[in-house]
Design a protein around this motif. Structure first.
Motif, PDB file in Angstrom:
ATOM      1  N   GLY A  41       0.791  -1.222   0.000  1.00 39.60           N
ATOM      2  CA  GLY A  41       0.000   0.000   0.000  1.00 39.60           C
ATOM      3  C   GLY A  41       0.822   1.270   0.000  1.00 39.60           C
ATOM      4  O   GLY A  41       0.309   2.346   0.343  1.00 39.60           O
ATOM      5  N   LYS A  42       2.085   1.204  -0.410  1.00 41.08           N
ATOM      6  CA  LYS A  42       2.973   2.362  -0.347  1.00 41.08           C
ATOM      7  C   LYS A  42       3.341   2.920  -1.718  1.00 41.08           C
ATOM      8  O   LYS A  42       3.653   4.104  -1.833  1.00 41.08           O
ATOM      9  N   ALA A  43       3.334   2.080  -2.756  1.00 37.57           N
ATOM     10  CA  ALA A  43       3.829   2.535  -4.061  1.00 37.57           C
ATOM     11  C   ALA A  43       2.759   2.526  -5.142  1.00 37.57           C
ATOM     12  O   ALA A  43       2.666   3.459  -5.938  1.00 37.57           O
ATOM     13  N   GLY A  44       1.959   1.484  -5.211  1.00 36.80           N
ATOM     14  CA  GLY A  44       0.983   1.392  -6.288  1.00 36.80           C
ATOM     15  C   GLY A  44      -0.037   0.312  -6.035  1.00 36.80           C
ATOM     16  O   GLY A  44       0.045  -0.451  -5.060  1.00 36.80           O
ATOM     17  N   LEU A  45      -1.023   0.238  -6.932  1.00 34.62           N
ATOM     18  CA  LEU A  45      -2.066  -0.772  -6.879  1.00 34.62           C
ATOM     19  C   LEU A  45      -1.840  -1.792  -7.985  1.00 34.62           C
ATOM     20  O   LEU A  45      -1.434  -1.447  -9.094  1.00 34.62           O
ATOM     21  N   LEU A  46      -2.103  -3.054  -7.691  1.00 33.49           N
ATOM     22  CA  LEU A  46      -2.073  -4.076  -8.725  1.00 33.49           C
ATOM     23  C   LEU A  46      -3.238  -3.864  -9.692  1.00 33.49           C
ATOM     24  O   LEU A  46      -4.258  -3.254  -9.339  1.00 33.49           O
ATOM     25  N   LYS A  47      -3.078  -4.345 -10.899  1.00 37.77           N
ATOM     26  CA  LYS A  47      -4.138  -4.221 -11.900  1.00 37.77           C
ATOM     27  C   LYS A  47      -5.388  -4.953 -11.419  1.00 37.77           C
ATOM     28  O   LYS A  47      -5.323  -6.093 -10.972  1.00 37.77           O
ATOM     29  N   GLU A  59     -22.609  -4.983 -11.379  1.00 44.62           N
ATOM     30  CA  GLU A  59     -23.565  -3.879 -11.321  1.00 44.62           C
ATOM     31  C   GLU A  59     -22.992  -2.663 -12.064  1.00 44.62           C
ATOM     32  O   GLU A  59     -21.793  -2.581 -12.313  1.00 44.62           O
ATOM     33  N   ARG A  60     -23.860  -1.731 -12.374  1.00 43.73           N
ATOM     34  CA  ARG A  60     -23.404  -0.499 -13.035  1.00 43.73           C
ATOM     35  C   ARG A  60     -22.724   0.438 -12.053  1.00 43.73           C
ATOM     36  O   ARG A  60     -21.838   1.208 -12.429  1.00 43.73           O
ATOM     37  N   ASP A  61     -23.147   0.395 -10.775  1.00 41.25           N
ATOM     38  CA  ASP A  61     -22.602   1.288  -9.761  1.00 41.25           C
ATOM     39  C   ASP A  61     -21.617   0.543  -8.862  1.00 41.25           C
ATOM     40  O   ASP A  61     -21.888  -0.588  -8.433  1.00 41.25           O
ATOM     41  N   ILE A  62     -20.503   1.182  -8.578  1.00 41.02           N
ATOM     42  CA  ILE A  62     -19.459   0.619  -7.727  1.00 41.02           C
ATOM     43  C   ILE A  62     -19.124   1.640  -6.634  1.00 41.02           C
ATOM     44  O   ILE A  62     -18.985   2.829  -6.904  1.00 41.02           O
ATOM     45  N   ASP A 106     -13.712  -4.137 -18.340  1.00 43.33           N
ATOM     46  CA  ASP A 106     -12.269  -3.915 -18.283  1.00 43.33           C
ATOM     47  C   ASP A 106     -11.946  -2.416 -18.217  1.00 43.33           C
ATOM     48  O   ASP A 106     -11.123  -1.981 -17.409  1.00 43.33           O
ATOM     49  N   ASP A 107     -12.606  -1.634 -19.054  1.00 36.25           N
ATOM     50  CA  ASP A 107     -12.379  -0.183 -19.034  1.00 36.25           C
ATOM     51  C   ASP A 107     -12.830   0.414 -17.702  1.00 36.25           C
ATOM     52  O   ASP A 107     -12.159   1.309 -17.157  1.00 36.25           O
ATOM     53  N   PHE A 108     -13.952  -0.066 -17.210  1.00 35.94           N
ATOM     54  CA  PHE A 108     -14.478   0.450 -15.942  1.00 35.94           C
ATOM     55  C   PHE A 108     -13.524   0.133 -14.795  1.00 35.94           C
ATOM     56  O   PHE A 108     -13.284   0.973 -13.913  1.00 35.94           O
ATOM     57  N   SER A 109     -12.953  -1.080 -14.794  1.00 36.82           N
ATOM     58  CA  SER A 109     -12.029  -1.451 -13.722  1.00 36.82           C
ATOM     59  C   SER A 109     -10.772  -0.587 -13.755  1.00 36.82           C
ATOM     60  O   SER A 109     -10.264  -0.168 -12.700  1.00 36.82           O
ATOM     61  N   ARG A 110     -10.263  -0.285 -14.956  1.00 43.04           N
ATOM     62  CA  ARG A 110      -9.080   0.573 -15.055  1.00 43.04           C
ATOM     63  C   ARG A 110      -9.384   1.990 -14.573  1.00 43.04           C
ATOM     64  O   ARG A 110      -8.555   2.631 -13.927  1.00 43.04           O
ATOM     65  N   SER A 111     -10.591   2.475 -14.897  1.00 51.50           N
ATOM     66  CA  SER A 111     -10.970   3.817 -14.474  1.00 51.50           C
ATOM     67  C   SER A 111     -11.050   3.919 -12.956  1.00 51.50           C
ATOM     68  O   SER A 111     -10.529   4.872 -12.360  1.00 51.50           O
ATOM     69  N   VAL A 112     -11.675   2.930 -12.316  1.00 58.69           N
ATOM     70  CA  VAL A 112     -11.785   2.941 -10.851  1.00 58.69           C
ATOM     71  C   VAL A 112     -10.414   2.755 -10.210  1.00 58.69           C
ATOM     72  O   VAL A 112     -10.104   3.379  -9.186  1.00 58.69           O
ATOM     73  N   GLN A 113      -9.573   1.935 -10.810  1.00 58.85           N
ATOM     74  CA  GLN A 113      -8.223   1.745 -10.278  1.00 58.85           C
ATOM     75  C   GLN A 113      -7.450   3.060 -10.270  1.00 58.85           C
ATOM     76  O   GLN A 113      -6.775   3.393  -9.284  1.00 58.85           O
ATOM     77  N   GLU A 114      -7.560   3.811 -11.345  1.00 61.00           N
ATOM     78  CA  GLU A 114      -6.846   5.087 -11.419  1.00 61.00           C
ATOM     79  C   GLU A 114      -7.398   6.096 -10.410  1.00 61.00           C
ATOM     80  O   GLU A 114      -6.637   6.859  -9.795  1.00 61.00           O
ATOM     81  N   ILE A 115      -8.714   6.086 -10.210  1.00 60.48           N
ATOM     82  CA  ILE A 115      -9.319   7.005  -9.243  1.00 60.48           C
ATOM     83  C   ILE A 115      -8.836   6.686  -7.834  1.00 60.48           C
ATOM     84  O   ILE A 115      -8.459   7.587  -7.071  1.00 60.48           O
ATOM     85  N   MET A 116      -8.817   5.405  -7.482  1.00 57.50           N
ATOM     86  CA  MET A 116      -8.368   5.014  -6.148  1.00 57.50           C
ATOM     87  C   MET A 116      -6.883   5.288  -5.962  1.00 57.50           C
ATOM     88  O   MET A 116      -6.443   5.752  -4.907  1.00 57.50           O
TER      89      MET A 116
END
Length: 444
Positions: free
Chosen positions: A163-169, A178-181, A236-246
């Motif tokens: 939790g110090k450098a980055g998130l895994l894909k 669901e549409r909402d996460i 896949d696109d949605f998961s990448r978008s949420v990953q970048e936001i987090m």
């Protein structure tokens, strides 16, 4: 900024020499504290089993008792929590993440590994048929989202990080429900002792004992605004978008590494890693899937080495490449995708002479752009099959079929490079299907 895979994990429990000195002085007190907390923990477990999950008094009591056990929880931005959203995703930093989140937001954690029923229930997991396959698992999770008020908690990284450098894909299964996460971020710290919560090679019980041993552990749970998938986004696109936001919210890097890359990294280090509990369902875990053994295949052939199986996977896509060339490259890459990419980009460590490429039925070899190929007759990084090379060359209307599989330029970001690789793979498969169709027409 680029993050290396070694930065995502902690190789040692004790961070520095100063911590080692403090730990030596603290050890007698820590040992007594761990023993006392072990007995208190048994009482906490009994209370958690007796009281219903939905009772608010249970959460308040457990949170108080967890404070005695050394777990200090600070939730923030709770106004963003939408009770109508049935899927929660969070990053993964310790073995107790789901327990700590459950103290604040009661949720269900799908069980995606084989555990005895009692242990499965005691640890707070719910069996949703993951052993029966991906589709059964996803159908069960969707049914739960429709019928139960408690949301599903998922850790799409599939493995723990520091939790110090980055998130895994992120894996995509949670984002296809669901549409909402509802994203949440989890950070962990131990102010008095710089002892890591999880390290490479540690087991579940080792991590738990260290939790009882240290003075206290601080968890910070931050709720982020609900993210809605648009009509133009796939999972896949949605998961990448949420990953970048987090990652942006935590000040980390959204890395391209997966839980499978962590397993390969552990193997490379030679660490005796216990069997880590993956948080991804079957056939969603980002590993190399070996094809199932046909019913008529002999038992002896099922005992092939992993390298032989990977060679077969490469030759299914590129049947004209000799096995010894593929084996040489696999010894370095240990990855089917990486070897295919190296061959497509002419980056194999062993040059592929044109005379070693198997000939077609007409006796002509399929030219491949190698150092032995005339650059005037074949563009760089291009697989070319002329009418003489094709099985349909017996027809009276020969037509060349050349497909370019290399990018015009090297991508400036990991996302561009990944998209470029996917496009080249799709082009390669389309060319293979075309060759198969032509072969079928000739045989008919």
């Amino acid at each position: 900024m680029v993050v290396e895979i070694a930065q995502l994990f902690s190789p040692q429990r004790i961070g520095d020499s100063k911590t080692a000195v403090i730990l030596a002085l603290y050890f007698p007190l820590g040992l007594i504290l761990a023993i006392l907390r072990l007995f208190i923990g048994l009482h906490v477990f009994i209370i958690a089993c007796i009281l219903p999950i939905q009772v608010p008094f249970r959460r308040a009591l457990l949170r108080t008792m967890y404070t005695v056990l050394g777990f200090i929880v600070y939730p923030s931005n709770q106004q963003y929590r939408n009770p109508n959203v049935k899927v929660i995703v969070a990053n993964h930093v310790s073995v107790l993440d789901h327990v700590i989140i459950g103290l604040i937001f009661p949720s269900v954690v799908p069980n995606v590994w084989s555990l005895p029923p009692f242990l499965n229930w005691a640890l707070g997991y719910t069996n949703m048929g993951a052993a029966q396959g991906r589709q059964v698992f996803l159908d069960a999770v969707r049914k739960h989202c429709r019928q139960d008020t408690r949301p599903v908690l998922a850790f799409p990284e599939g493995a723990m990080t520091n939790g110090k450098a980055g998130l895994l894909k992120f894996s995509t299964w949670a984002f296809s429900l669901e549409r909402d996460i509802q994203p949440m971020t989890v950070t962990i710290s131990r102010p008095l002792l710089n002892i890591k919560a999880e390290v490479l090679g540690s087991s579940l019980w080792q991590d738990l004992l260290w939790f009882l041993f240290v003075p206290f552990t601080v968890y910070r749970i931050k709720v982020l605004p609900v993210e809605e998938r648009s009509d133009f986004e796939n999972a896949d696109d949605f998961s990448r978008s949420v990953q970048e936001i987090m990652a942006d919210d935590m000040g980390l890097i959204s890395s391209p590494f997966t839980s499978a890359d962590k397993a390969e990294y552990v193997k490379k280090l030679g660490v005796q890693q216990p069997r880590e509990r993956s948080t991804q369902p079957p056939q969603v875990r980002q590993t190399i899937n070996t094809p199932p053994r046909p019913s008529g295949e002999s038992p002896r052939s099922s005992r092939e080495s992993p390298v032989d199986k990977m060679i077969k996977q490469v030759q299914e896509v590129m049947p004209h490449i000799p096995a010894h060339i593929i084996r040489k490259d696999l010894e370095t890459t240990r990855s089917v995708d990486a070897t295919i990419f190296n061959i497509l980009e002419n980056k194999t460590e062993i040059p592929i002479p044109a005379e070693e490429v198997p000939s077609s039925s007409t006796g002509s070899a399929m030219p491949l752009s190698t150092p032995h190929t005339n650059p005037q007759s074949l563009p760089h990084n291009t697989f070319c099959m002329t009418s003489q090379d094709s099985p349909s060359s017996t027809l009276s209307t020969p037509s060349p079929a050349c497909t370019k599989f290399a990018a015009d330029k090297f991508g400036s970001s990991s996302r561009e490079r990944q998209l470029s690789l996917q496009e080249r793979k799709a082009a390669l498969l389309a060319n293979a299907r075309k060759r198969f169709t032509e072969t079928s027409k000739v045989s008919n």
